[in-house]
Design a protein around this motif. Structure first.
Motif, PDB file in Angstrom:
ATOM      1  N   THR A 108      41.387  51.471 -38.066  1.00  0.00           N
ATOM      2  CA  THR A 108      40.151  51.363 -38.827  1.00  0.00           C
ATOM      3  C   THR A 108      40.354  50.523 -40.080  1.00  0.00           C
ATOM      4  O   THR A 108      41.467  50.387 -40.566  1.00  0.00           O
ATOM      5  N   LYS A 109      39.246  50.015 -40.586  1.00  0.00           N
ATOM      6  CA  LYS A 109      39.323  49.253 -41.835  1.00  0.00           C
ATOM      7  C   LYS A 109      39.703  50.160 -42.995  1.00  0.00           C
ATOM      8  O   LYS A 109      40.365  49.759 -43.936  1.00  0.00           O
ATOM      9  N   THR A 110      39.241  51.423 -42.930  1.00  0.00           N
ATOM     10  CA  THR A 110      39.403  52.303 -44.089  1.00  0.00           C
ATOM     11  C   THR A 110      40.760  52.979 -44.169  1.00  0.00           C
ATOM     12  O   THR A 110      41.246  53.231 -45.249  1.00  0.00           O
ATOM     13  N   THR A 111      41.365  53.293 -43.023  1.00  0.00           N
ATOM     14  CA  THR A 111      42.612  54.062 -43.096  1.00  0.00           C
ATOM     15  C   THR A 111      43.825  53.288 -42.595  1.00  0.00           C
ATOM     16  O   THR A 111      44.920  53.819 -42.572  1.00  0.00           O
ATOM     17  N   ARG A 112      43.630  52.055 -42.179  1.00  0.00           N
ATOM     18  CA  ARG A 112      44.746  51.309 -41.596  1.00  0.00           C
ATOM     19  C   ARG A 112      45.852  51.096 -42.628  1.00  0.00           C
ATOM     20  O   ARG A 112      45.616  51.106 -43.839  1.00  0.00           O
ATOM     21  N   THR A 113      47.069  50.876 -42.107  1.00  0.00           N
ATOM     22  CA  THR A 113      48.174  50.608 -43.025  1.00  0.00           C
ATOM     23  C   THR A 113      48.252  49.121 -43.333  1.00  0.00           C
ATOM     24  O   THR A 113      48.483  48.743 -44.475  1.00  0.00           O
ATOM     25  N   ALA A 114      48.043  48.280 -42.321  1.00  0.00           N
ATOM     26  CA  ALA A 114      48.052  46.842 -42.555  1.00  0.00           C
ATOM     27  C   ALA A 114      47.130  46.175 -41.544  1.00  0.00           C
ATOM     28  O   ALA A 114      47.000  46.663 -40.421  1.00  0.00           O
ATOM     29  N   PRO A 115      46.491  45.064 -41.930  1.00  0.00           N
ATOM     30  CA  PRO A 115      45.544  44.423 -41.011  1.00  0.00           C
ATOM     31  C   PRO A 115      46.180  44.040 -39.673  1.00  0.00           C
ATOM     32  O   PRO A 115      45.545  44.171 -38.630  1.00  0.00           O
ATOM     33  N   TRP A 116      47.438  43.583 -39.690  1.00  0.00           N
ATOM     34  CA  TRP A 116      48.024  43.141 -38.411  1.00  0.00           C
ATOM     35  C   TRP A 116      48.273  44.330 -37.483  1.00  0.00           C
ATOM     36  O   TRP A 116      48.134  44.215 -36.263  1.00  0.00           O
ATOM     37  N   ILE A 117      48.602  45.491 -38.049  1.00  0.00           N
ATOM     38  CA  ILE A 117      48.767  46.679 -37.208  1.00  0.00           C
ATOM     39  C   ILE A 117      47.426  47.054 -36.588  1.00  0.00           C
ATOM     40  O   ILE A 117      47.326  47.366 -35.405  1.00  0.00           O
ATOM     41  N   ALA A 118      46.363  46.973 -37.415  1.00  0.00           N
ATOM     42  CA  ALA A 118      45.026  47.299 -36.915  1.00  0.00           C
ATOM     43  C   ALA A 118      44.663  46.391 -35.751  1.00  0.00           C
ATOM     44  O   ALA A 118      44.072  46.832 -34.763  1.00  0.00           O
ATOM     45  N   ARG A 119      45.035  45.118 -35.859  1.00  0.00           N
ATOM     46  CA  ARG A 119      44.691  44.192 -34.779  1.00  0.00           C
ATOM     47  C   ARG A 119      45.437  44.566 -33.501  1.00  0.00           C
ATOM     48  O   ARG A 119      44.866  44.581 -32.413  1.00  0.00           O
ATOM     49  N   ILE A 120      46.724  44.906 -33.645  1.00  0.00           N
ATOM     50  CA  ILE A 120      47.500  45.298 -32.464  1.00  0.00           C
ATOM     51  C   ILE A 120      46.891  46.546 -31.825  1.00  0.00           C
ATOM     52  O   ILE A 120      46.758  46.626 -30.599  1.00  0.00           O
ATOM     53  N   VAL A 121      46.501  47.507 -32.673  1.00  0.00           N
ATOM     54  CA  VAL A 121      45.883  48.740 -32.158  1.00  0.00           C
ATOM     55  C   VAL A 121      44.647  48.405 -31.336  1.00  0.00           C
ATOM     56  O   VAL A 121      44.457  48.917 -30.231  1.00  0.00           O
ATOM     57  N   ARG A 122      43.812  47.520 -31.866  1.00  0.00           N
ATOM     58  CA  ARG A 122      42.596  47.168 -31.148  1.00  0.00           C
ATOM     59  C   ARG A 122      42.897  46.479 -29.823  1.00  0.00           C
ATOM     60  O   ARG A 122      42.228  46.705 -28.820  1.00  0.00           O
ATOM     61  N   ILE A 123      43.934  45.610 -29.825  1.00  0.00           N
ATOM     62  CA  ILE A 123      44.289  44.915 -28.582  1.00  0.00           C
ATOM     63  C   ILE A 123      44.781  45.921 -27.541  1.00  0.00           C
ATOM     64  O   ILE A 123      44.368  45.892 -26.379  1.00  0.00           O
ATOM     65  N   ILE A 124      45.638  46.852 -27.974  1.00  0.00           N
ATOM     66  CA  ILE A 124      46.152  47.855 -27.035  1.00  0.00           C
ATOM     67  C   ILE A 124      44.994  48.686 -26.475  1.00  0.00           C
ATOM     68  O   ILE A 124      44.904  48.920 -25.271  1.00  0.00           O
ATOM     69  N   ALA A 125      44.093  49.089 -27.374  1.00  0.00           N
ATOM     70  CA  ALA A 125      42.957  49.901 -26.929  1.00  0.00           C
ATOM     71  C   ALA A 125      42.108  49.120 -25.933  1.00  0.00           C
ATOM     72  O   ALA A 125      41.684  49.658 -24.902  1.00  0.00           O
ATOM     73  N   ALA A 126      41.877  47.843 -26.220  1.00  0.00           N
ATOM     74  CA  ALA A 126      41.055  47.021 -25.328  1.00  0.00           C
ATOM     75  C   ALA A 126      41.725  46.910 -23.966  1.00  0.00           C
ATOM     76  O   ALA A 126      41.063  46.989 -22.929  1.00  0.00           O
ATOM     77  N   PHE A 127      43.046  46.771 -23.968  1.00  0.00           N
ATOM     78  CA  PHE A 127      43.776  46.662 -22.706  1.00  0.00           C
ATOM     79  C   PHE A 127      43.598  47.929 -21.862  1.00  0.00           C
ATOM     80  O   PHE A 127      43.227  47.874 -20.695  1.00  0.00           O
ATOM     81  N   PHE A 128      43.844  49.095 -22.470  1.00  0.00           N
ATOM     82  CA  PHE A 128      43.733  50.344 -21.721  1.00  0.00           C
ATOM     83  C   PHE A 128      42.306  50.592 -21.245  1.00  0.00           C
ATOM     84  O   PHE A 128      42.079  51.170 -20.197  1.00  0.00           O
ATOM     85  N   ARG A 129      41.341  50.152 -22.070  1.00  0.00           N
ATOM     86  CA  ARG A 129      39.960  50.431 -21.754  1.00  0.00           C
ATOM     87  C   ARG A 129      39.454  49.540 -20.624  1.00  0.00           C
ATOM     88  O   ARG A 129      38.693  49.956 -19.780  1.00  0.00           O
ATOM     89  N   ASN A 130      39.902  48.274 -20.651  1.00  0.00           N
ATOM     90  CA  ASN A 130      39.311  47.303 -19.745  1.00  0.00           C
ATOM     91  C   ASN A 130      39.893  47.342 -18.344  1.00  0.00           C
ATOM     92  O   ASN A 130      39.355  46.714 -17.440  1.00  0.00           O
ATOM     93  N   VAL A 131      41.006  48.048 -18.176  1.00  0.00           N
ATOM     94  CA  VAL A 131      41.487  48.287 -16.819  1.00  0.00           C
ATOM     95  C   VAL A 131      40.769  49.551 -16.335  1.00  0.00           C
ATOM     96  O   VAL A 131      40.918  50.604 -16.932  1.00  0.00           O
ATOM     97  N   PRO A 132      39.948  49.460 -15.281  1.00  0.00           N
ATOM     98  CA  PRO A 132      39.194  50.641 -14.836  1.00  0.00           C
ATOM     99  C   PRO A 132      40.135  51.754 -14.374  1.00  0.00           C
ATOM    100  O   PRO A 132      41.245  51.472 -13.906  1.00  0.00           O
ATOM    101  N   ASP A 133      39.673  52.987 -14.494  1.00  0.00           N
ATOM    102  CA  ASP A 133      40.563  54.110 -14.161  1.00  0.00           C
ATOM    103  C   ASP A 133      41.031  54.074 -12.710  1.00  0.00           C
ATOM    104  O   ASP A 133      42.165  54.428 -12.414  1.00  0.00           O
TER     105      ASP A 133
END
Ligand SMILES: Nc1ncnc2c1ncn2[C@@H]1O[C@H](COP(=O)(O)OP(=O)(O)OP(=O)(O)O)[C@@H](O)[C@H]1O
Ligand SMILES: [Mg+2]
Lengths: 273, 256
Positions: A108-133
């Motif tokens: 998140t923008k509010t609780t993240r430790t660093a912007p680059w970590i936040a970006r990696i988190v979002r990429i990982i989440a997008a990866f897990f989400r976009n592969v259908p179950d």
């Protein structure tokens, strides 16, 4: 009063904004229409033929998919498998939600430790989400085989991806201002999460978890067919034996369960909101 | 010795937006300073640099003996708990009760774990109720904050900052979302806290007349630079126009 006839001053790009919007709408409409035509042609889709076959299908289903006495005698077994599937879905969703919550705090923008970590988190989440179950299930079949773990992880991954993303958005939306204030009092990140983020976003989070439980009970049926576990397996079994009346009882019981869960979660939502 | 000192502070956001340019001033214990200036001139940025919600680009800020920019995580915590902050939009945890929000002011003093589980001592609770009584919120103590009016919410914000036992209170547009009578209540409380509790106050204010009435010192900033620093009596009309960079007559304030 002659001022009314005078044109109000506008920045130069103002008119183009309106023109642009009109153009966007027109293009979007034409795009959708074109997509429909193209897909109809490509799939050889005949609307009339499709419509004609509906009554026939209904009649066939009415003849075969009616639970008979033999099917009813299997009800206890069906219900036990149904409960098992439902419990696994709930367990998966809750596990995934807890992991997703703490993971989303880094994104998140509010609780993240660093912007680059936040970006990696979002990429990982997008990866897990976009592969259908279902695709996760097929992939995991190779490593775990036809096993309850396969279904568990398949649901876990897609739920984790989906919830991480929604939690990030929820937290940014509802907690940003109080998080800032709590940091300003000298609270640590963990204190801020427990005193600010969780209280303010909990109803939304619970609501999303309930929604994912509903979705996962539905998905787990399908995944069960692949992994030969739970209620999905039972459906597959009866279906392949051409015991359509038992299979239909399975379907009916799933539908009733899903509706019951939906009613229950709507009740819970009303209480917590 | 000043309680707060800005030494040639500059702040540039994202390497492009110059918010502050070479700001220097000192604030002494017990002062009530109001910062005025047009929108976007850098008022909020000044306050946020003090408790390191924002990192300065150049220069140094000394608060309570600490060089803020060199402070590590632990020191930032020390600094923050000595500087309460109240916000235009109150920034309370709306779904929690008033008393819980007030007790949040103690988080900076607690171990991580007791803060996480929300364990407060009897003295802390007693103090919280005293502060609520002082601000006229006793009746509201167990209400959820989203049931309160704007003026009540802002008083909860003040209570939370007082729980910190601060040496300095930073007010970022404390009355910008309030009607005139609630605004007066809030400003009277702030002024009272400043006078009786000797807590230094720095308030960003939109309304020049309010600033002139309550502050003992005005800092006017325009485009990130100080253009006036002095007592309200010496702030002339033309100076106000200079701060707000507007022609005579465009400003709607009834000041001398
Ligand atoms: N987080 C940020 N990122 C980028 N630029 C910012 C950020 N915060 C403020 N700025 C910019 O810095 C300048 C000063 O902003 P600041 O919020 O300090 O102004 P202000 O005087 O408080 O304005 P207002 O009266 O509208 O609250 C503005 O140009 C603003 O756009
Ligand atoms: Mg501001």
């Amino acid at each position: 009063m002659d001022k009314t006839t005078e044109k109000a001053p506008r920045p130069n790009n103002q008119t183009s904004v309106f023109v642009q919007r009109k153009r966007t709408f027109t293009l979007a409409f034409l795009g959708v229409a074109a997509l429909f035509v193209v897909s109809a042609v490509v799939t050889n889709y005949e609307i009339i033929g499709g419509l004609e076959s509906i009554p026939k299908a209904v009649i066939w289903m009415a003849q075969h998919f009616v639970p008979n006495a033999k099917a009813w005698s299997r009800l206890p077994y069906i219900l036990s498998k149904l409960v098992e599937t439902a419990l696994v879905s709930v367990a998966v969703t809750v596990c995934a939600a807890i992991c997703a919550f703490f993971f989303s705090l880094l994104g998140t923008k509010t609780t993240r430790t660093a912007p680059w970590i936040a970006r990696i988190v979002r990429i990982i989440a997008a990866f897990f989400r976009n592969v259908p179950d279902v695709v996760w299930a097929i992939l995991l079949l190779f490593s775990f085989g036809q096993n309850i773990l396969t279904g568990f992880f398949a649901l876990f991954f897609s739920t984790f991806g989906m919830l991480t993303r929604t939690f990030i958005e929820t937290i940014d939306e509802v907690s940003a201002s109080c998080v800032e204030a709590l940091y300003a009092t000298g609270a640590t990140s963990l204190q801020t999460v427990f005193n600010g983020v969780i209280p303010s976003s909990l109803p939304e989070i619970v609501s999303w978890v309930l929604y994912m439980i509903e979705t996962n009970i539905r998905s787990s049926t399908l995944i069960g067919i692949l992994t030969a576990t739970g209620i999905g397996y039972l459906f597959d079994l009866y279906y392949k034996r051409m015991d359509y009346s038992s299979a239909s009882l399975v379907v009916i019981s799933i539908v009733i369960l899903v509706i019951a869960i939906e009613i229950l979660s709507n009740k819970i939502r009303k209480v917590i909101m | 010795m000043p309680i707060l000192e800005f030494k040639n502070v500059s702040k540039v956001y994202n390497n492009i937006t110059k918010a502050l340019t070479d700001i220097s001033f000192s604030v002494y214990e017990g002062e009530f300073v109001s910062i005025i200036g047009p929108s976007g001139s850098g008022k909020s940025t000044i306050l946020r640099c003090i408790n390191r919600l924002v990192d300065v680009t150049q220069g140094s800020i000394i608060f309570d003996g600490h060089d803020i920019n060199k402070a590590d995580k632990k020191e930032i915590r020390q600094v923050r708990k000595k500087a309460g902050m109240i916000f235009q939009h109150y920034n309370l945890v709306d779904r929690l009760s008033v008393i819980e929000n007030v007790l949040h002011g103690r988080l900076g003093y607690k171990s991580v774990m007791s803060g996480v589980i929300g364990h407060y001592t009897e003295e802390e609770k007693e103090k919280a109720f005293q502060i609520l009584a002082m601000l006229g919120l006793t009746e509201q103590a167990y209400k959820r904050c989203d049931e309160l009016s704007g003026g009540q919410k802002q008083r909860v914000g003040i209570a939370r900052s007082l729980m910190q036992e601060p040496r300095l209170i930073l007010c970022d547009e404390p009355i910008a979302s309030l009607d005139p009578s609630s605004s007066k209540i809030i400003m009277d409380h702030l002024s009272d806290i400043n006078e009786t509790m000797k807590i230094t106050c720095i308030a960003n204010l939109h309304q020049v007349d309010v600033a002139l009435k309550y502050a003992k010192r005005i800092i006017g900033i325009t485009a990130g630079q100080i253009v006036y620093d002095g007592p309200p009596e010496k702030l002339t009309r033309s100076k106000i126009y200079e701060i707000y960079q507007s022609d005579e007559g465009e400003l709607i304030t009834d000041v001398k």
